[in-house]
Design an enzyme around this catalytic site. Structure first.
Site, PDB file in Angstrom:
ATOM      1  N   SER A 144      21.919 -43.748 -14.487  1.00 51.69           N
ATOM      2  CA  SER A 144      21.227 -43.308 -13.267  1.00 51.69           C
ATOM      3  C   SER A 144      20.270 -44.335 -12.683  1.00 51.69           C
ATOM      4  CB  SER A 144      20.478 -42.002 -13.531  1.00 51.69           C
ATOM      5  OG  SER A 144      21.358 -40.903 -13.523  1.00 51.69           O
ATOM      6  N   LYS A 147      20.817 -45.395  -9.165  1.00 48.68           N
ATOM      7  CA  LYS A 147      20.266 -44.619  -8.047  1.00 48.68           C
ATOM      8  C   LYS A 147      19.203 -45.410  -7.288  1.00 48.68           C
ATOM      9  CE  LYS A 147      21.058 -39.822  -9.628  1.00 48.68           C
ATOM     10  NZ  LYS A 147      21.540 -39.807 -11.012  1.00 48.68           N
ATOM     11  N   SER A 199      16.314 -37.461 -10.908  1.00 48.26           N
ATOM     12  CA  SER A 199      17.648 -38.021 -11.135  1.00 48.26           C
ATOM     13  C   SER A 199      18.752 -37.005 -10.871  1.00 48.26           C
ATOM     14  CB  SER A 199      17.764 -38.562 -12.572  1.00 48.26           C
ATOM     15  OG  SER A 199      18.776 -39.529 -12.660  1.00 48.26           O
TER      16      SER A 199
END
Length: 436
Positions: A144, A147, A199
């Site tokens: 993640s 991101k 997240s």
């Protein structure tokens, strides 16, 4: 009545916003079982091998990440298998960035113990100096932390005040979800809170939909990486779920984070501890479904709560990537960034490993340097534009490690909250059965 609705009612009955925050956005590391959990009730002890930091001296990940352990990176039928990204003839960031083991300045002290990350890097957020690293250009999966690239694209593209309606497709995404529901009304600013603080893969899906869908969004993320000379990076999914060809490096993750920190709202959101998130209406297709009320969400980065001068950062985890992390902190007017790739939760958790590396970086000489982050993107076009500074907390202070009441309350919530909610779930389920 759905179990999820029972859980919401139970949490509401308790009146404990902190419990809701913990259930919605618990730190990624808490969901990973540790192999060194002590046995109880006099059970025999299971012997685990002693911890050793992975050796990367032979450059095992020079061209691509380690072999996957599952089928998440198998291309869809008819799709080609991505080839390895080319390795530049001259290493980005300087000659020493081509080294694959531990890379330290001349005369630097010994590294702190208990760093399990296979690759890591410490750099100066403002000057771009690289202070210390391990396998800086080795290629690993970002999970993640990718991101951060999605946030760069979205924050520079979307109208943050635009209201978006949640869909079932958002709610059905794999992995971590903040709790978007079909029919819910969310501003893009709220979706960014869910993306950066929690997240949320559902938030990533809702954002990517506005950017033209997953494929178009991934292309935009990869364009950003190329423009920043982050040439070890290839996104395969907007959320960071593993996919064919997914790759980044400790060096590239530092580059992406530094670019994101030129966007004031990104700097603000990684520093935000808690925010209110909207609920969504009852589903008419579900009998007796009720409106789902809003709830608080909490930042899942434990460094933010436990490290003096923490600015904020981004966590990540998948089975193939393992623990990943990028974060920044400030001390005596200096701001450093630390990145971790393919770490584990032992011998200490990733945020604690990051804290030790930050301490190490802050203790180095002011002129320590083994490389440099590239001046590209906004920094190259507008060199006079400073990096964004996260705002202070409401009381004007920074988080201090000695704030034990705050930390104890979070620990009590993590342990006690789910137990109380489960008791109420069982009670509500039994009552519901009686009414049937």
């Amino acid at each position: 009545m759905k179990i999820r609705e029972l859980g919401v009612r139970a949490a509401s009955t308790l009146g404990a916003a902190a419990i809701a925050a913990t259930l919605v956005c618990a730190p990624a590391a808490t969901a990973v079982p540790s192999s060194d959990t002590p046995p109880g009730n006099g059970a025999s002890t299971t012997t685990t091998p002693p911890f050793t930091t992975p050796n990367t001296d032979s450059c095992p990940q020079k061209t691509q990440p380690p072999a996957p352990i599952d089928t998440s990176e198998v291309p869809a039928p008819g799709e080609p298998t991505p080839s390895a990204l080319p390795v530049p003839d001259a290493p980005i960031g300087g000659d020493r960035m081509s080294e694959c083991g531990v890379v330290l300045p001349k005369g630097a002290p010994l590294l702190p113990a208990d760093i399990s990350a296979t690759a890591w890097m410490v750099s100066d957020l403002d000057t771009g100096r690289v202070l210390a690293a391990k396998d800086p250009h080795g290629r690993y999966r970002p999970a993640s932390t990718i991101k951060v690239a999605l946030a760069i694209v979205a924050l520079r593209t979307l109208d943050l005040d635009k209201v978006v309606t949640g869909t079932q497709a958002d709610a059905d995404v794999d992995g971590t979800r903040v709790g978007i529901g079909p029919g819910g009304q969310y501003t893009n600013r709220q979706l960014m809170q869910a993306l950066i603080m929690c997240s949320g893969n559902d938030a990533a899906h809702a954002i990517a939909t506005q950017l033209g869908g997953d494929k178009a969004t991934v292309a935009k993320m990869n364009d950003v990486a190329k423009s920043l000379r982050a040439l070890d990076t290839r996104a395969a999914t907007p959320s960071g779920l593993d996919g064919p060809g997914m790759s980044t490096s400790a060096y590239d993750l530092s580059v992406l984070f530094r670019e994101a920190m030129s966007i004031p709202l990104f700097a603000e959101l990684i520093h935000t501890e808690q925010a209110d998130f909207p609920g969504y209406p009852a589903d008419p297709k579900i009998p007796d479904d009720k409106d789902h009320p809003g709830f608080p969400i909490a930042n899942d980065n434990q460094l933010l709560y436990n490290y003096a001068g923490a600015i904020g950062g981004k966590t990540g985890f998948t089975d193939d990537a393992r623990q990943t992390f990028v974060a920044a902190a400030e001390r005596d007017g200096h701001r450093l960034v630390v990145t971790l790739l393919k770490a584990d939760v032992r011998p200490i958790r990733p945020w604690e490993q990051a804290a030790r590396l930050l301490d190490y970086g802050f203790a180095l000489d002011a002129d320590a340097r083994i490389g440099k982050l590239p001046e590209s993107g906004s920094a190259a076009v507008h060199p006079s534009v400073p990096l964004a500074t996260p705002p202070p907390r409401a009381d004007g202070t920074q988080a201090q490690p000695e704030q034990q009441p705050h930390h104890a309350a979070r620990v009590a919530t993590l342990i006690g909250g789910p137990i109380v909610v489960m008791v109420l779930l069982l009670w509500a389920r039994r009552s519901y059965r009686r009414r049937r």
